[in-house]
Every structure is written in structure tokens, then in C-alpha cells.
Design a protein around this motif. Sequence first.
Motif, mmCIF file in Angstrom:
data_model
loop_
_atom_site.group_PDB
_atom_site.id
_atom_site.type_symbol
_atom_site.label_atom_id
_atom_site.label_comp_id
_atom_site.label_asym_id
_atom_site.label_seq_id
_atom_site.Cartn_x
_atom_site.Cartn_y
_atom_site.Cartn_z
ATOM 1 N N ARG A 183 -58.196 15.935 -45.976
ATOM 2 C CA ARG A 183 -58.753 15.906 -47.336
ATOM 3 C C ARG A 183 -60.173 15.342 -47.369
ATOM 4 N NH1 ARG A 183 -53.223 14.999 -48.570
ATOM 5 N NH2 ARG A 183 -53.308 12.716 -48.482
ATOM 6 N N TYR A 184 -60.675 14.861 -46.225
ATOM 7 C CA TYR A 184 -61.988 14.208 -46.189
ATOM 8 C C TYR A 184 -62.825 14.800 -45.051
ATOM 9 C CZ TYR A 184 -59.736 11.176 -49.486
ATOM 10 O OH TYR A 184 -59.078 10.721 -50.598
ATOM 11 N N PRO A 185 -63.530 15.899 -45.311
ATOM 12 C CA PRO A 185 -64.306 16.566 -44.255
ATOM 13 C C PRO A 185 -65.395 15.701 -43.638
ATOM 14 C CG PRO A 185 -64.017 18.008 -46.161
ATOM 15 C CD PRO A 185 -63.544 16.658 -46.571
ATOM 16 N N ALA A 186 -65.771 14.596 -44.292
ATOM 17 C CA ALA A 186 -66.803 13.734 -43.724
ATOM 18 C C ALA A 186 -66.280 12.898 -42.557
ATOM 19 C CB ALA A 186 -67.377 12.811 -44.797
ATOM 20 N N ARG A 202 -58.303 19.166 -31.657
ATOM 21 C CA ARG A 202 -58.497 19.259 -33.097
ATOM 22 C C ARG A 202 -57.330 18.590 -33.803
ATOM 23 N NH1 ARG A 202 -62.416 21.750 -35.213
ATOM 24 N NH2 ARG A 202 -61.331 22.009 -37.197
ATOM 25 N N PHE A 203 -57.643 17.867 -34.885
ATOM 26 C CA PHE A 203 -56.614 17.119 -35.598
ATOM 27 C C PHE A 203 -57.076 16.930 -37.036
ATOM 28 C CE2 PHE A 203 -54.728 13.179 -37.154
ATOM 29 C CZ PHE A 203 -53.396 13.336 -36.812
ATOM 30 N N GLY A 204 -56.286 17.365 -37.972
ATOM 31 C CA GLY A 204 -56.608 17.163 -39.380
ATOM 32 C C GLY A 204 -57.939 17.769 -39.787
ATOM 33 N N GLY A 205 -58.328 18.864 -39.147
ATOM 34 C CA GLY A 205 -59.586 19.525 -39.478
ATOM 35 C C GLY A 205 -60.810 18.897 -38.855
ATOM 36 N N THR A 206 -60.625 17.907 -37.989
ATOM 37 C CA THR A 206 -61.748 17.282 -37.305
ATOM 38 C C THR A 206 -61.407 17.177 -35.823
ATOM 39 O OG1 THR A 206 -63.280 15.402 -37.360
ATOM 40 C CG2 THR A 206 -60.972 14.897 -37.746
ATOM 41 N N LEU A 207 -62.118 16.316 -35.088
ATOM 42 C CA LEU A 207 -61.825 16.081 -33.674
ATOM 43 C C LEU A 207 -61.192 14.712 -33.502
ATOM 44 C CD1 LEU A 207 -65.026 17.394 -31.851
ATOM 45 C CD2 LEU A 207 -62.778 18.484 -31.954
#
Length: 265
Positions: A183-186, A202-207
Motif C-alpha cells: 500500500r506504500y510504493p515509497a 520481490r516482496f509486497g511490490g518492492t525489493l
Amino acid sequence: MLIAHLSDPHICPEGELYQGLVDSNAMFVAAVAHVAALRPQPDVVLITGDLIDDGSPASYAHAKKLLAGIKQPLLLIPGNHDEREAFRDAFADLGYLPASGPLHFVADHYGPVRIVAVDITVPELHHGDFDTAAAAWLEQALAADPQRPTLVMLHQPPFASGIAYIDLYACHNGPRLAAVIARYPAVERVVCGHIHRFMQLRFGGTLLCTAPSTTTAIALRLQPDAEEASYIEPPAMLLHHWKEDTGLITHWLPIGEFPGPLPFA
């Protein structure tokens, strides 16, 4: 912004060996010297748990002596070999650990990257747990500054690595953590320790990446029935480099002296 990332030093009481075999204290002294020799110098130093091996006051007292060689701001979270209340007491002077409960905190004044630490340890057990209370805390922390580049640090990795004998002690409820992170792309990176190896996925849309230990490396044995083992591989650390044009770049750095520099690139 440069973030030096050490993990799992397993510091022992002065004069004792890790597992009776390995001089983890001397290896951590070498890691601290390596950080001191970096140019440019890091802005902050992270240690993602298992600072000491036995949870004893004697180990924490010796750890504080060794940590005095780090001149940068120092951000610490406990691991499964730490003892939460002894950890809290030993490092109360750092000023950011809460007075009670899990040792979550936010560090947002060392540079452009905000660092959010989540204590997922379960007292007296070796696995971690991202429970509903931790999820609520992290959600609130990320929502407080949702556009700012952020690094989230914890100890046990919230995924199955494929090394069966260490996956027994992973962080439970990894999908819950992934849902919050997504929920937090930053969130530029989720970083862990515990596994004594570098891994990235990759994990939760990030690294997400795991840090190597400054002492022994857990053997990369991917057979489901493999026996647990460790090796004295070259110790290593991570260096996370924030650049405005690229975001966060993560480097794996061996600790020690090696032939060179050689006059070519």
C-alpha cells in the motif's frame, strides 16, 4: 545518503567464542573497522538483530564496548538471540527505543530516506511474527509520511528461503506484511537479518534483501532433508546508497583485506 548495514554479529562475553568455535567478537571488530574505512563515510549504521548470542548482560556490556568504534548514528533492532528487556536497558541511551512493548521506532532525520524498524521477535522463541499489533503500528508509521523514500528493517525474513532448517524460524504472517508494504510504493527496500546470507526477491511490490552476517554463514543447502550447517565464509555487509536519480542501490561488500587496488577498471 549512505546506509551501512551490518547484521547478526552474535557478540559473546569477552574472551568467549561463538558456538565455542568462532571468534565472532574479533570478526565484529573487523567489521567496525571496515565501516570506519569507507569513503565517503556512511550517514547511519543499521544492525538487523542478533547483536549478541546469549542475551546476557555480560554480552551486552561487551557489545557496547565494541559498538563504540562506530561514530555514525546507530540504529539497532533485536533478533531471536537478543533478550528484549536487556536490549532495551542496554541501549536506552540511544534515545529512540520505546519504554515498553516491542522495540519499534522511526528514524527520519538522517537524510532523505526514512528508516522504519519493526520488532517482530517473539520472546523466548526463535521465529518471528508480524502480528496484528505490528501491522497496525507499521500502517500508522508508513501513513505518516507516505511519499517519502523509506527503508523498513526487521530481523527474521518473512518468506521461505528454501533452506528448510532455517525456514522453521522465519517470520510468520509474511503475507500480512506484504499487504501493508504494497500500500506504500515509497518503500524502497525491506531489509532483514537472521539468515546469515544475502538473498534478494520481490516482496509486497518492492525489493526485500537479507544481510549476510559479520560472522558465520548458514550453509546454502536446498535439499528438504539437509542437515543444518554453517561455514566460515568471508564475512560481509550491505551498503544501501540513495541517489535522487536512481533511488536505493544495494551493494554487497565483503569485509577484510584483499589484493589490490589494481590500476584498471
